[in-house]
Design an enzyme around this catalytic site. Structure first.
Site, short mmCIF file in Angstrom:
data_model
loop_
_atom_site.label_atom_id
_atom_site.label_comp_id
_atom_site.label_asym_id
_atom_site.label_seq_id
_atom_site.Cartn_x
_atom_site.Cartn_y
_atom_site.Cartn_z
N PRO A 41 32.00 39.58 45.05
CA PRO A 41 32.82 40.00 46.18
C PRO A 41 34.30 39.88 45.81
O PRO A 41 34.70 38.86 45.24
CB PRO A 41 32.46 39.00 47.29
CG PRO A 41 31.86 37.83 46.59
CD PRO A 41 31.30 38.31 45.29
N CYS A 65 37.13 30.42 48.11
CA CYS A 65 38.44 31.06 48.12
C CYS A 65 39.55 30.02 47.94
O CYS A 65 39.66 29.07 48.71
CB CYS A 65 38.66 31.84 49.41
SG CYS A 65 40.30 32.60 49.43
N LYS A 89 28.33 31.17 48.02
CA LYS A 89 29.06 31.34 46.76
C LYS A 89 30.14 30.27 46.71
O LYS A 89 30.96 30.18 47.63
CB LYS A 89 29.69 32.73 46.68
CG LYS A 89 30.55 32.94 45.43
CD LYS A 89 30.92 34.40 45.26
CE LYS A 89 31.80 34.63 44.04
NZ LYS A 89 33.19 34.25 44.27
C1 FMN Z 1 41.10 40.47 43.38
C2 FMN Z 1 40.06 39.42 43.62
C3 FMN Z 1 39.58 39.21 44.91
C4 FMN Z 1 38.57 38.27 45.15
N1 FMN Z 1 38.06 38.14 46.42
C5 FMN Z 1 36.98 37.32 46.62
C6 FMN Z 1 36.29 37.31 47.87
O1 FMN Z 1 36.65 38.03 48.83
N2 FMN Z 1 35.22 36.47 47.99
C7 FMN Z 1 34.79 35.68 46.96
O2 FMN Z 1 33.81 34.95 47.11
N3 FMN Z 1 35.42 35.67 45.78
C8 FMN Z 1 36.48 36.50 45.57
N4 FMN Z 1 37.05 36.56 44.33
C9 FMN Z 1 36.46 35.77 43.22
C10 FMN Z 1 35.39 36.58 42.47
O3 FMN Z 1 34.29 36.89 43.30
C11 FMN Z 1 34.88 35.82 41.24
O4 FMN Z 1 34.30 34.62 41.67
C12 FMN Z 1 35.99 35.51 40.24
O5 FMN Z 1 36.83 36.62 40.03
C13 FMN Z 1 35.42 35.03 38.90
O6 FMN Z 1 34.62 36.02 38.32
P1 FMN Z 1 35.16 36.98 37.12
O7 FMN Z 1 35.65 36.08 36.03
O8 FMN Z 1 33.98 37.81 36.74
O9 FMN Z 1 36.29 37.79 37.69
C14 FMN Z 1 38.07 37.47 44.09
C15 FMN Z 1 38.57 37.68 42.80
C16 FMN Z 1 39.54 38.65 42.55
C17 FMN Z 1 40.03 38.84 41.15
#
Ligand code: FMN
Length: 320
Positions: free
Chosen positions: A17, A101, A140
């Site tokens: 997400p 978050c 999460k």
């Molecule tokens: C632009 C952005 C917005 C995000 N918004 C949410 C969100 O709404 N809910 C959530 O659980 N995590 C959010 N995250 C975290 C991601 O879901 C994820 O846990 C995090 O980016 C780590 O994974 P990655 O290394 O694959 O990016 C957000 C991350 C990014 C970069």
């Protein structure tokens, strides 16, 4: 193995997400690329129970996105349960609670990662959701508030007792934000003690990294965030590798353009003229490394209508 309603995935490739990214257009694009499970952007429980239009719009999805979860955040049990019931009424496959978050205005009010400092409240919210909803409830979360207070294993135990459907773990603390490296050793330990499936998350940006992460942690699935913004076709590469043993190269520029057109079409369908500004975030996705990229980016940044953007995506090198 991840099972949800009539779906089964082993392993599951999950789109993370992401606020302002995983709207219905991007989710549908990633589903078409092979993502198994998707989530909405996080939605404020308080906004939802105030009937705020923006929050309600974020719950909208199409049948081709299933299985899909609506992600909620909040810190008042009654509000999250009320929001959960409203979310349930639009018919997603699961309801997810955000316990990760890091943003100050969320976490410092005890929501999102703030719940990592108040496990009793997290447990009370999940318990109430489980009691009041008929849909599956998932969580999460991050590893803990900071490196000194990592409590992921304690939380995994609590959530197992609560009977959540699965737990997705972003292997960083709140204090780390998005810096440093995700520490997958915690996902491995979580998997060792959990009866419910574990989805590992953090820094997966290639098939090789995914293969390593699954092999090392034995997680039931992996969740991809920024890697999917950079390359939504990563899901197609993962499926080809894991299920057919094939290594798909990065798409050629012509194909990226065709994917970009599909993405933008879905975005216009969803957001109308606001698709134009929403699409700018993806200029690196489709154009990075191409000759003339600065010019294309500049043209995208001054485009005002969907027609102008479509023109660029049809013929990006036409000089204006
Ligand atoms: C632009 C952005 C917005 C995000 N918004 C949410 C969100 O709404 N809910 C959530 O659980 N995590 C959010 N995250 C975290 C991601 O879901 C994820 O846990 C995090 O980016 C780590 O994974 P990655 O290394 O694959 O990016 C957000 C991350 C990014 C970069």
């Amino acid at each position: 193995m991840i099972k949800i309603n009539d779906y089964k995935f082993d392993p599951a490739f999950v789109l993370a997400p992401m606020e302002d990214v995983t709207d219905t257009a991007f989710r549908r694009l990633c589903k078409e690329m092979g993502a198994d499970i998707v989530y909405t952007e996080f939605i404020s429980s308080e906004a939802l129970i105030r009937d705020a239009e923006k929050a309600k719009r974020k719950m909208m999805f199409y049948p081709d996105e299933r299985p899909i979860g609506i992600q909620l955040y909040g810190s008042r049990v009654e509000s999250v349960v009320d929001a959960g019931k409203r979310a349930q009424s639009v018919g997603p496959d699961f309801i997810d609670l955000n316990v990760g978050c890091p943003v100050t205005k969320v976490a410092d009010q005890g929501m999102g990662a703030g719940l990592l400092k108040n496990c009793d409240l997290m447990a009370a919210i999940v318990k109430a959701l489980k009691e009041e909803l008929t849909l599956s409830v998932t969580v999460k979360m991050r590893l803990g508030w900071d490196l000194e207070s990592i409590n992921v294993l304690q939380n995994v135990k609590i959530l197992n007792e609560m009977g959540v459907h699965w737990i997705a773990i972003h292997a960083r603390t709140r204090a780390q934000g998005y810096k440093g490296e995700a520490d997958w050793s915690w996902i491995k330990k979580a998997k060792e003690i959990s009866e419910v499936p574990i989805i590992g998350n953090g820094d997966i940006t290639s098939v090789e990294k995914a293969e390593w992460a699954l092999e090392y942690s034995k997680a039931d699935g992996i969740m991809i965030g920024r890697g999917a913004i950079k390359a939504p076709w990563i899901f197609r590469q993962l499926k080809a590798y894991f299920f057919e043993g094939k290594r798909l190269p990065e798409p050629e520029f012509e194909e990226k353009l065709s994917i970009a057109r599909k993405h933008f079409t879905l975005l216009v369908e969803h957001k109308g003229k606001y698709a134009v500004s929403a699409f700018r975030r993806f200029s690196n996705t489709y154009f990075k490394g191409e000759k003339g990229v600065a010019k294309i980016r500049q043209r995208l940044s001054v485009s005002r209508s969907p027609e102008e953007v479509f023109e660029i995506l049809e013929n990006p090198f036409k000089l204006k």
